[in-house]
Motif scaffolding. Sequence first.
Motif, PDB file in Angstrom:
ATOM      1  N   ALA A   1      31.069  15.929  12.807  1.00  0.00           N
ATOM      2  CA  ALA A   1      32.353  16.586  12.542  1.00  0.00           C
ATOM      3  C   ALA A   1      32.437  17.890  13.332  1.00  0.00           C
ATOM      4  CB  ALA A   1      32.521  16.833  11.044  1.00  0.00           C
ATOM      5  N   SER A   2      32.665  17.788  14.638  1.00  0.00           N
ATOM      6  CA  SER A   2      32.712  18.958  15.512  1.00  0.00           C
ATOM      7  C   SER A   2      33.335  18.564  16.846  1.00  0.00           C
ATOM      8  CB  SER A   2      31.304  19.512  15.752  1.00  0.00           C
ATOM      9  OG  SER A   2      30.513  18.556  16.442  1.00  0.00           O
ATOM     10  N   PHE A   3      33.724  19.558  17.609  1.00  0.00           N
ATOM     11  CA  PHE A   3      34.274  19.309  18.935  1.00  0.00           C
ATOM     12  C   PHE A   3      33.192  19.017  19.964  1.00  0.00           C
ATOM     13  CE2 PHE A   3      37.670  22.000  17.058  1.00  0.00           C
ATOM     14  CZ  PHE A   3      38.727  21.108  17.191  1.00  0.00           C
ATOM     15  N   TYR A   4      31.983  19.534  19.709  1.00  0.00           N
ATOM     16  CA  TYR A   4      30.893  19.381  20.680  1.00  0.00           C
ATOM     17  C   TYR A   4      29.647  18.817  20.008  1.00  0.00           C
ATOM     18  CZ  TYR A   4      33.909  22.398  23.458  1.00  0.00           C
ATOM     19  OH  TYR A   4      34.988  22.921  24.121  1.00  0.00           O
ATOM     20  N   ASP A   5      28.815  18.195  20.826  1.00  0.00           N
ATOM     21  CA  ASP A   5      27.534  17.654  20.390  1.00  0.00           C
ATOM     22  C   ASP A   5      26.434  18.578  20.921  1.00  0.00           C
ATOM     23  OD1 ASP A   5      25.287  16.188  19.785  1.00  0.00           O
ATOM     24  OD2 ASP A   5      25.724  14.533  21.166  1.00  0.00           O
TER      25      ASP A   5
END
Length: 424
Positions: free
Chosen positions: A146-150
Motif C-alpha cells: 500500500a504505497s506509491f513506491y517499492d
Amino acid sequence: MQRVQASAAGATHLDYPVTALVLQGGGALGAYQAGVYQGLAEAGIHPNFVAGISIGALNAAVIAGNPPERRVEQLRAFWQFICRQPWWPPLQMGLPAGTSDQLPQAWRVLVDSIESTRALLEGQNGFFVPRAWPSLALASEGPHTASFYDTGPLQATLERFVDFDRINQASETRVSVGAINVRTGNFVYFDNTERKLHPRHFMASGALPPGFPAIEVDGEFYWDGGLVSNTPLYYVLIARPRDDALIFQVDLWSAVGDLPKDLLQVAVRQKDLQYSSRTRLVTMYMSHQHKLRRMLDELLALVPKSERDSAAYQNALQAAHAPRRNIIHLVYRDKPYESYAKDYQFGLLTMDEHWSSGLSDMRSTLERRHWLDKPSAEEPFVTHDLHGTELLPDEPSMNPITNSQEHERTTSGEKTHGNADLDH
C-alpha cells in the motif's frame, strides 16, 4: 595545526563514557550527516552510541556496520550509489563547467526541479522504485504494497554496505533506530542491546507513507518514526545506564525560518515545522529535570546520617544522580535555491553540497575546542550550537541559573547552560 586540534578533540571525547551521534530524518538532506561524521572521524572522535530515524537510521547502519577506518569511505559509496539515477546519466553532465557554487541560481533551481522530478518518476538507484500505476487502482495485497513506491531494493543495498554482524556487537557500538507500530500507534526503538538487528529494522524506521510501504518486523508493521518524533534525542538522554555523555545532535530541518509569503513558501515552512525535531522541548524538559535533581540532592544532604541506610533515602539518592551531558547541536541550513522537494532531490551535485556543508560545520564546531569540555557538577547540562540564536520571545527559559548568566557568546556560535535553545 589541524592535526593538533584533531588529536585534542579525540582525547577530550574519551573523558565521556558515552559519545553519542543522534541523527534526524530528512531524506536526501541526510548527506549533510555523512559530512558531519567525516568531520568527527578526522578529529578521531568515534561514537559508541549511534541513534537515528528515517534517513538517519540508514546513516547509522552504515556507520555502525563498518570499522572506524572504513566508515567515511562506505558512507561516500552508499550515498553515491543511491544518488545515481536508474534510467539516464546524471543531469550535471550537461551543466556548464565550474563548481556548483559558481552556477547561477536560476540553473540550480532548474537542476533541483529536474532531479526531484526524476526521483518521483524513476525512483532512486538501490533505494526505491515506482509501482506500476495500473496496480495502484486495484486493491492492495496488504500493508506491504500500500504505497506509491517499492523499497525492496533497499534491503540489498544495506546488505551491500553494512556488516550486520558488526552492528549486533552492542559492546562496541550501541545502535538504536525509531519506528512507529502502524496498528497500535506505539513508538518503538529497535536497539541492539535488546534484540538482534537486521536490514528490515532500519527499513522500518524510514518507511514514510504513502510513498513507502509499511515494513513487517516480527509480525507487526511499522512506519517511519518521523511521523511521531523525528529525532531520537530524548531516547538517548533517558537511556540506561545514565552515564556522562557527549552528544552530537545532527538535525536536517530548521524550526526557525522566514515568514512565508506565498503558498509554495507555506508548504515549505509547514514541512520544516512538521519534521524539525522537538529538540527545544526535549532540552527544556531535561534541563528542568536536572534542576529538580540538584534540588533533591541538596535536600538529601539535610537527612540525618542515621536515616541514610533506609530504602527511601537510597531510592532518592539514585534519582538525584545528574549525569553530565554536553550536547553539540548542528542544523542543516537551506540553500537559497532549495524548495519543497529538498528532501527527495537526490542528485549527485546536491549530495556533494550537503556533504560539504556538514563537513564544514563540523570542522568549525571542533575549532571551538572548549565546547567539548565536560560540564561541571554545578551545571551538568550544557548545549552548544554553531548557528546559535537567542531564545524566541515566547519560549520560557527553565535555566537553573540566573538570566544574566544564561548566554556566553562567541563570535559565531553559542554556549548555553541548561536552556532550551537548540531547535533552529
